[in-house]
Design an enzyme around this catalytic site. Sequence first.
Site, short mmCIF file in Angstrom:
data_model
loop_
_atom_site.label_atom_id
_atom_site.label_comp_id
_atom_site.label_asym_id
_atom_site.label_seq_id
_atom_site.Cartn_x
_atom_site.Cartn_y
_atom_site.Cartn_z
N HIS A 320 -6.26 1.87 4.62
CA HIS A 320 -5.32 0.96 5.28
C HIS A 320 -4.31 0.35 4.31
O HIS A 320 -3.23 -0.08 4.75
CB HIS A 320 -6.08 -0.16 6.00
CG HIS A 320 -6.65 0.27 7.32
ND1 HIS A 320 -7.83 0.96 7.42
CD2 HIS A 320 -6.17 0.12 8.58
CE1 HIS A 320 -8.07 1.21 8.70
NE2 HIS A 320 -7.07 0.72 9.42
N GLY A 321 -4.64 0.25 3.05
CA GLY A 321 -3.67 -0.33 2.15
C GLY A 321 -4.18 -0.43 0.73
O GLY A 321 -5.39 -0.44 0.48
#
Length: 479
Positions: A320-321
Site C-alpha cells: 500500500h505504500g
Amino acid sequence: MIFHSLDFIAFFVAFVAVYWTLPPRGQNVLLLVGSYFFYGYVHPWFLILIATSTVIDYCAARGMEAYPQHRRRFLWLSVVSNFGMLGFFKYFNFFVENVAGVLASAGITVSEPTLRILLPVGISFYTFQAMSYTIDVYRGELHARRNLLDVAVFVSFFPHLVAGPIQRASFLLPQVETARRFSPEKARTGFILICWGFFKKLVIADNVGVIANKVFVLADPTFYILWAGVFAFAIQIYADFSAYTDIARGTSRWLGFELTENFAHPYMARSPADFWRRWNISLSSWFRDYVYIPLGGSRHGTWMWARNVLVTFLLSGLWHGANWNYVLWGLYHGILLLVTQLPARLMPQRTAGASAAGGWLLVPRIAGMFVLTNIGWLLFREVELHAIVRDLTLSPFGVSEIDRSTGTYFFLLTFLYSVPLWVQSVWFEFYRAPGQEPAPRAFPAWPRLALQGLACGVAFAVILVLRSHASLDFIYFQF
C-alpha cells in the site's frame, strides 16, 4: 486522466461512439490506443514503464512454453523486471531515507541523494495483474498468448488500470479475445453503476474527506475530534475506493466487458477473516493465491500457518505504500486474524458450537469488527509513528465541552453523508443471500426500470447540489 473530470466524460463518450463501429480486431486496437492515451494523458513517460512490463511478460510467457526446461528462468525474468521497476519507483526514497536514518543513529552522517522519484499512478495494480499472467503460465494453468495486442490490452485496459480491481488473466483475457456485441442490458446496469460511483465519490467520499483531512492536520487533536476524523476517513476510503470500482465496472460493461466485484459491504463483516473476504477482494485473493498458499498456507501446522499469515499481511501493508505506518497496519490486521482464528485451530469443537449459537450476537459482532477496523484505519491514515502513539494514548476524560461538541458534530455530519452507504449495505446484507441477485419477482420490469431511472436522476441532482467544492483524488491512486 481521472473519472470525475469533464475530460474523461468527453473522452469516454467519443471512445464508445467509435468503438462500436469497429470489428473485433479494430476494437482491440482502439482499446490499446485509448488505454495508453488515458494513462499517459498527464505524464506520457508513464507509458514507457507499462509498455516495458507488457513486452517482458509477453516474451517470458512465450519463452516458458517454447523452452519448458528453462521456464523457471523466464519466470525470474518476469519477477525481477516487474518488481524491480515497482521497487525502484515506489520504494527507492523509502529505502534511502531509512538507510540514512540507521547510519545517522550509529553516528555516521551521509548526504542523501537529491534524486526524488515520482511514483507512476497504478504501477502496483498493473504490475500485480501482469505478474498473475506469467505465474499462471508458469504453473500450467494458462497458455501463453501469441498475440501481443491481446496481452497489451489485458495489462492496460483503462477502466480499471490505475486503481483496480486487479483482474486475473484467466478471467479477462478470454473477454479480450472474444468478439463483443453491444448489450442494452449491460449498458443499463453499467450506467447505474457509474451513477452510484459518481454519487459515492462526489457526495460522500469528498465531503467526509474534507473532515478527515482537517482532523489529521491538527498538531494536537483531542480524543473525540480524532476519532470522529478516523470515522470520517473510514467512510471516505470505502466510498472513494468502491466508487472507483463501480465506475470501472460500469464503463467496462459499456465496452462489452465484465470486471470482478471488489467489495462486498465490508463494514458488515463479523470477523477479521470476514472483512478480508469483503474488502479489496481482488488484492486479497492475489496475496492468498500467489503468496499465502505458495508459502504453505495452513498445511504445515499452527506455527507455520501463523508465520504465513503475518508475512502475507506485512507484504500487503507494504504494497500500500512506502511508509512504516502501512507495515504496521498490515501487521495489525495479521495479528487480528491470528487472534480470532487461533481458537478455532486449537479447539475446533468448542468454537464450532460457539459460532453456531451466536446468532443474537450478530449486531454486536458487526459493531465490534467496525471498531477494530477503525483502529486499523488510524494506523493507515496517520503517517508518523509518534503521532500514532500519541493518538492511541489519548484519553476521553478531561476534554473541554467545545472539543466534545466539535467531535460529536463531525461524527454526526459524517454519519449523515454516509447514510446511503449504510442503507445499501444493510439492504444487501439482509435482503438477499451473498452473491445472489435480488429476486426478479420483487419488481416487475417496467416499474423497476422507471424506478432505476428516477434514482439515477435523483443521484445526479444531489451531486449537483451537495458535491464537495474540494475535488479530491481517488485515495488509491497513490498506491
